[in-house]
Design a protein around this motif. Structure first.
Motif, mmCIF file in Angstrom:
data_model
loop_
_atom_site.group_PDB
_atom_site.id
_atom_site.type_symbol
_atom_site.label_atom_id
_atom_site.label_comp_id
_atom_site.label_asym_id
_atom_site.label_seq_id
_atom_site.Cartn_x
_atom_site.Cartn_y
_atom_site.Cartn_z
ATOM 1 N N GLU A 76 0.835 -1.215 0.000
ATOM 2 C CA GLU A 76 0.000 0.000 0.000
ATOM 3 C C GLU A 76 0.867 1.262 0.000
ATOM 4 O O GLU A 76 0.557 2.243 -0.674
ATOM 5 C CB GLU A 76 -0.943 0.024 1.208
ATOM 6 N N THR A 77 1.954 1.235 0.761
ATOM 7 C CA THR A 77 2.854 2.391 0.816
ATOM 8 C C THR A 77 3.521 2.610 -0.533
ATOM 9 O O THR A 77 3.593 3.743 -1.025
ATOM 10 C CB THR A 77 3.927 2.191 1.914
ATOM 11 N N VAL A 78 3.988 1.532 -1.151
ATOM 12 C CA VAL A 78 4.627 1.649 -2.464
ATOM 13 C C VAL A 78 3.623 2.179 -3.484
ATOM 14 O O VAL A 78 3.930 3.088 -4.263
ATOM 15 C CB VAL A 78 5.221 0.294 -2.916
ATOM 16 N N PHE A 79 2.405 1.643 -3.458
ATOM 17 C CA PHE A 79 1.367 2.110 -4.375
ATOM 18 C C PHE A 79 1.114 3.602 -4.170
ATOM 19 O O PHE A 79 1.030 4.370 -5.137
ATOM 20 C CB PHE A 79 0.071 1.315 -4.164
ATOM 21 N N ASP A 80 1.005 4.029 -2.917
ATOM 22 C CA ASP A 80 0.753 5.443 -2.621
ATOM 23 C C ASP A 80 1.891 6.345 -3.092
ATOM 24 O O ASP A 80 1.650 7.464 -3.539
ATOM 25 C CB ASP A 80 0.519 5.642 -1.116
ATOM 26 N N VAL A 81 3.125 5.871 -2.981
ATOM 27 C CA VAL A 81 4.270 6.668 -3.438
ATOM 28 C C VAL A 81 4.169 6.902 -4.943
ATOM 29 O O VAL A 81 4.393 8.008 -5.427
ATOM 30 C CB VAL A 81 5.611 5.991 -3.064
ATOM 31 N N ALA A 100 1.333 6.509 -6.916
ATOM 32 C CA ALA A 100 0.060 7.121 -7.307
ATOM 33 C C ALA A 100 -0.139 8.535 -6.772
ATOM 34 O O ALA A 100 -0.835 9.337 -7.404
ATOM 35 C CB ALA A 100 -1.094 6.241 -6.828
ATOM 36 N N GLY A 101 0.479 8.855 -5.644
ATOM 37 C CA GLY A 101 0.246 10.146 -4.995
ATOM 38 C C GLY A 101 0.376 11.365 -5.898
ATOM 39 O O GLY A 101 -0.544 12.205 -5.949
ATOM 40 N N VAL A 121 11.211 5.701 -6.137
ATOM 41 C CA VAL A 121 10.063 5.081 -5.458
ATOM 42 C C VAL A 121 10.545 4.229 -4.293
ATOM 43 O O VAL A 121 9.997 4.298 -3.183
ATOM 44 C CB VAL A 121 9.231 4.239 -6.453
ATOM 45 N N LYS A 122 11.565 3.431 -4.518
ATOM 46 C CA LYS A 122 12.117 2.569 -3.463
ATOM 47 C C LYS A 122 12.595 3.404 -2.274
ATOM 48 O O LYS A 122 12.237 3.125 -1.122
ATOM 49 C CB LYS A 122 13.279 1.735 -4.019
ATOM 50 N N ALA A 123 13.365 4.452 -2.549
ATOM 51 C CA ALA A 123 13.900 5.292 -1.471
ATOM 52 C C ALA A 123 12.777 5.952 -0.676
ATOM 53 O O ALA A 123 12.804 5.952 0.567
ATOM 54 C CB ALA A 123 14.841 6.344 -2.051
ATOM 55 N N GLU A 124 11.774 6.497 -1.367
ATOM 56 C CA GLU A 124 10.687 7.187 -0.660
ATOM 57 C C GLU A 124 9.805 6.218 0.116
ATOM 58 O O GLU A 124 9.415 6.501 1.256
ATOM 59 C CB GLU A 124 9.855 8.011 -1.643
ATOM 60 N N ALA A 125 9.491 5.069 -0.459
ATOM 61 C CA ALA A 125 8.640 4.086 0.256
ATOM 62 C C ALA A 125 9.355 3.562 1.489
ATOM 63 O O ALA A 125 8.748 3.434 2.562
ATOM 64 C CB ALA A 125 8.279 2.938 -0.684
#
Length: 194
Positions: A57-62, A64-65, A181-185
């Protein structure tokens, strides 16, 4: 050869050279897309796989946000949402080319299927056809994000050569995006964990 004839030949050569340069710039930046539907060849993009120590969910949000919510100011040089729906957006993506002197612009639809999939379809760009997906699956350590796609070009071997040049830059841009994406998630997961 007379001087007048030499000037005409030089003017013609300059005109042809200028036209070729303008066509190349139009193709590189996506301002003059070529979609003639003749001699279409396709090639795979990816796959690229990234394991992320964060919930799906966190990866998806990063990812999609910036599309579904408010696009952060820091991303305004890379992304502009033109039309926003509930699970589909029309967005411009900007990629520096020619050492940052030029900017390639692609227009894509982006469809969101929470929490497992994000699909991209090219509307306008340097090639006539691109479809891509980010597929997110849960792992014991977090999330596996798999990027795959397909690129189509026209005009047989010339298009195939152009597609190879575009695909190399395209996949490098995707690689940078996946690293971001990896770093932010993982950062969000670390903050929420304490």
């Amino acid at each position: 050869m007379t001087a007048a004839r030499g000037l005409r030949v030089a003017a013609l050569a300059a005109g042809v050279g200028g036209s070729l340069a303008a066509a190349y710039l139009g193709l590189v930046t996506g301002a003059v897309p070529v979609d003639v539907g003749v001699g279409r060849r396709t090639r795979a993009l990816g796959p690229q796989t990234v394991d992320i120590t964060a919930p799906r969910e966190t990866v998806f949000d990063v990812v999609a946000g910036p599309y579904l919510g408010r696009t952060p100011r820091a991303m305004s040089e890379k992304l502009k949402v033109l039309e926003r729906g509930v699970d589909l957006v029309l967005a411009e993506h900007f990629t520096p080319v020619a050492g940052g002197r030029l900017r390639a612009v692609t227009v894509e639809t982006v469809r969101f299927t929470r929490p497992e999939r994000i699909d991209f379809r090219l509307v306008r760009g340097p090639v006539p056809q691109v479809t891509e997906s980010f597929v997110l699956s849960e792992t014991t350590a977090g999330t596996r994000l798999v990027y795959e796609g397909q690129m189509g070009t026209d005009l047989w071997r010339i298009g195939q050569w152009w597609g190879a040049a575009v695909a190399a830059r395209w996949e490098n841009a995707v690689d940078a995006s996946l690293a971001s994406v990896k770093a932010e998630a993982e950062r969000r997961t670390a903050v929420s964990s304490g």
